[in-house]
Design an enzyme around this catalytic site. Structure first.
Site, PDB file in Angstrom:
ATOM      1  N   ARG A   1      44.771  47.053  39.231  1.00  0.00           N
ATOM      2  CA  ARG A   1      45.118  46.611  40.570  1.00  0.00           C
ATOM      3  C   ARG A   1      45.413  45.119  40.536  1.00  0.00           C
ATOM      4  O   ARG A   1      45.014  44.409  39.606  1.00  0.00           O
ATOM      5  CB  ARG A   1      43.998  46.893  41.572  1.00  0.00           C
TER       6      ARG A   1
ATOM      7  N   PRO B   1      47.058  37.030  41.590  1.00  0.00           N
ATOM      8  CA  PRO B   1      48.167  37.932  41.257  1.00  0.00           C
ATOM      9  C   PRO B   1      48.751  37.645  39.866  1.00  0.00           C
ATOM     10  O   PRO B   1      48.663  36.520  39.352  1.00  0.00           O
ATOM     11  CB  PRO B   1      49.192  37.648  42.361  1.00  0.00           C
ATOM     12  N   ASN B   2      49.345  38.678  39.286  1.00  0.00           N
ATOM     13  CA  ASN B   2      50.036  38.580  37.995  1.00  0.00           C
ATOM     14  C   ASN B   2      49.119  38.174  36.851  1.00  0.00           C
ATOM     15  O   ASN B   2      49.573  37.641  35.837  1.00  0.00           O
ATOM     16  CB  ASN B   2      51.222  37.610  38.091  1.00  0.00           C
ATOM     17  N   ARG B   3      47.826  38.375  37.037  1.00  0.00           N
ATOM     18  CA  ARG B   3      46.806  38.023  36.027  1.00  0.00           C
ATOM     19  C   ARG B   3      46.740  36.516  35.749  1.00  0.00           C
ATOM     20  O   ARG B   3      46.201  36.089  34.718  1.00  0.00           O
ATOM     21  CB  ARG B   3      47.048  38.784  34.710  1.00  0.00           C
ATOM     22  N   LEU B   4      47.287  35.692  36.646  1.00  0.00           N
ATOM     23  CA  LEU B   4      47.170  34.232  36.505  1.00  0.00           C
ATOM     24  C   LEU B   4      45.922  33.775  37.246  1.00  0.00           C
ATOM     25  O   LEU B   4      45.968  33.033  38.229  1.00  0.00           O
ATOM     26  CB  LEU B   4      48.426  33.548  37.056  1.00  0.00           C
TER      27      LEU B   4
END
Length: 246
Positions: A20, A222-225
């Site tokens: 997610r 978000p975006n694994r950042l």
């Protein structure tokens, strides 16, 4: 054989697809307290919903809780933490325990000193903790050295536990093999028959406190950042704060 192998591969792929996005909030250097235990207490209070946060965050958390309630998922124990230890040879083990206090000394928990974690901490006092609060998309990782609490302090806490839990501390030889549940229940009943009123502190049960040398705060993005900030204690006792790459 081929069919079984394919089924196994499909299960592995379905686990890998379970993901997610994290989008509730961010974490900036200016958001952080100068002391990590102050920052931890702030996040812990928010995990307990003592502080409301922004309206958007409240809505996001409410929707997350509603979704998991509809799925029948139990609420998260906010004070649950993974405790990782290692024996004298460096072989690690981990389990979930409950945080029972935070003060200037560090993080406090209680256990049977003869249990696996108790024995390993006796051999190697270095340990790590992990807190994960999915409703806030946050994680806290702690590493440091563990020492036993004074017996009097352990006794004061022990007296606050429910009667059944105090009896269990006497009845259970934690981490030792047993033949059946009946053996455990019989031991518990024997202790209940022995202690009708006051239940003293078992000689092999008490508290530990982990004095942190490093604490990391992780906020999902978000975006694994993700946002990650590390507090590291320096030789002069001050804390060095650094942003870490996700």
């Amino acid at each position: 054989m081929h069919v079984a192998s394919t089924a196994y591969s499909d299960r592995v792929m379905s686990i890998g697809d379970n993901r997610r996005e994290y989008s509730l909030a961010g974490l900036d250097r200016g958001d952080l307290a100068a002391e990590p235990l102050t920052q931890f207490t702030r996040w812990f209070d928010e995990a307990l919903a003592r502080r409301s946060g922004s309206r958007l965050r409240r809505i996001g958390i409410a929707l997350y809780d509603l979704w998991h309630a509809l799925l029948g998922h139990a609420p998260v124990d906010v004070n649950a933490m993974i405790l990782a230890t290692a024996d004298g040879r460096g072989v690690p083990s981990a389990r979930t325990v409950l945080l029972k206090g935070v003060d200037e000394r560090g993080f406090t928990f209680y256990t049977n000193y003869d249990s696996r974690k108790g024995r390993e901490l006796g051999e190697n006092p270095h340990a790590a903790l992990v807190f994960y609060w999915p409703t806030l998309e946050r994680q806290v990782c702690v590493a440091g050295e563990v020492t036993r609490l004074p017996e009097a302090e352990s006794a004061r806490y022990f007296a606050t536990r429910p009667r059944g839990a105090r009896l269990a501390a006497w009845a259970s030889s934690q981490s030792a093999p047993i033949d059946s549940r009946a053996v455990l229940e019989s031991a518990w009943q024997g202790v209940a028959d022995r202690f009708h009123d006051e239940i003293p502190l078992p000689p092999n049960w008490g508290g530990f406190v982990l004095a942190p040398q490093r604490i990391e705060f992780w906020q999902g993005r978000p975006n694994r950042l993700h946002d990650r900030f590390s507090y590291a204690r320096e030789a002069n006792g001050r804390w060095r704060i650094e942003r870490l790459a996700p």
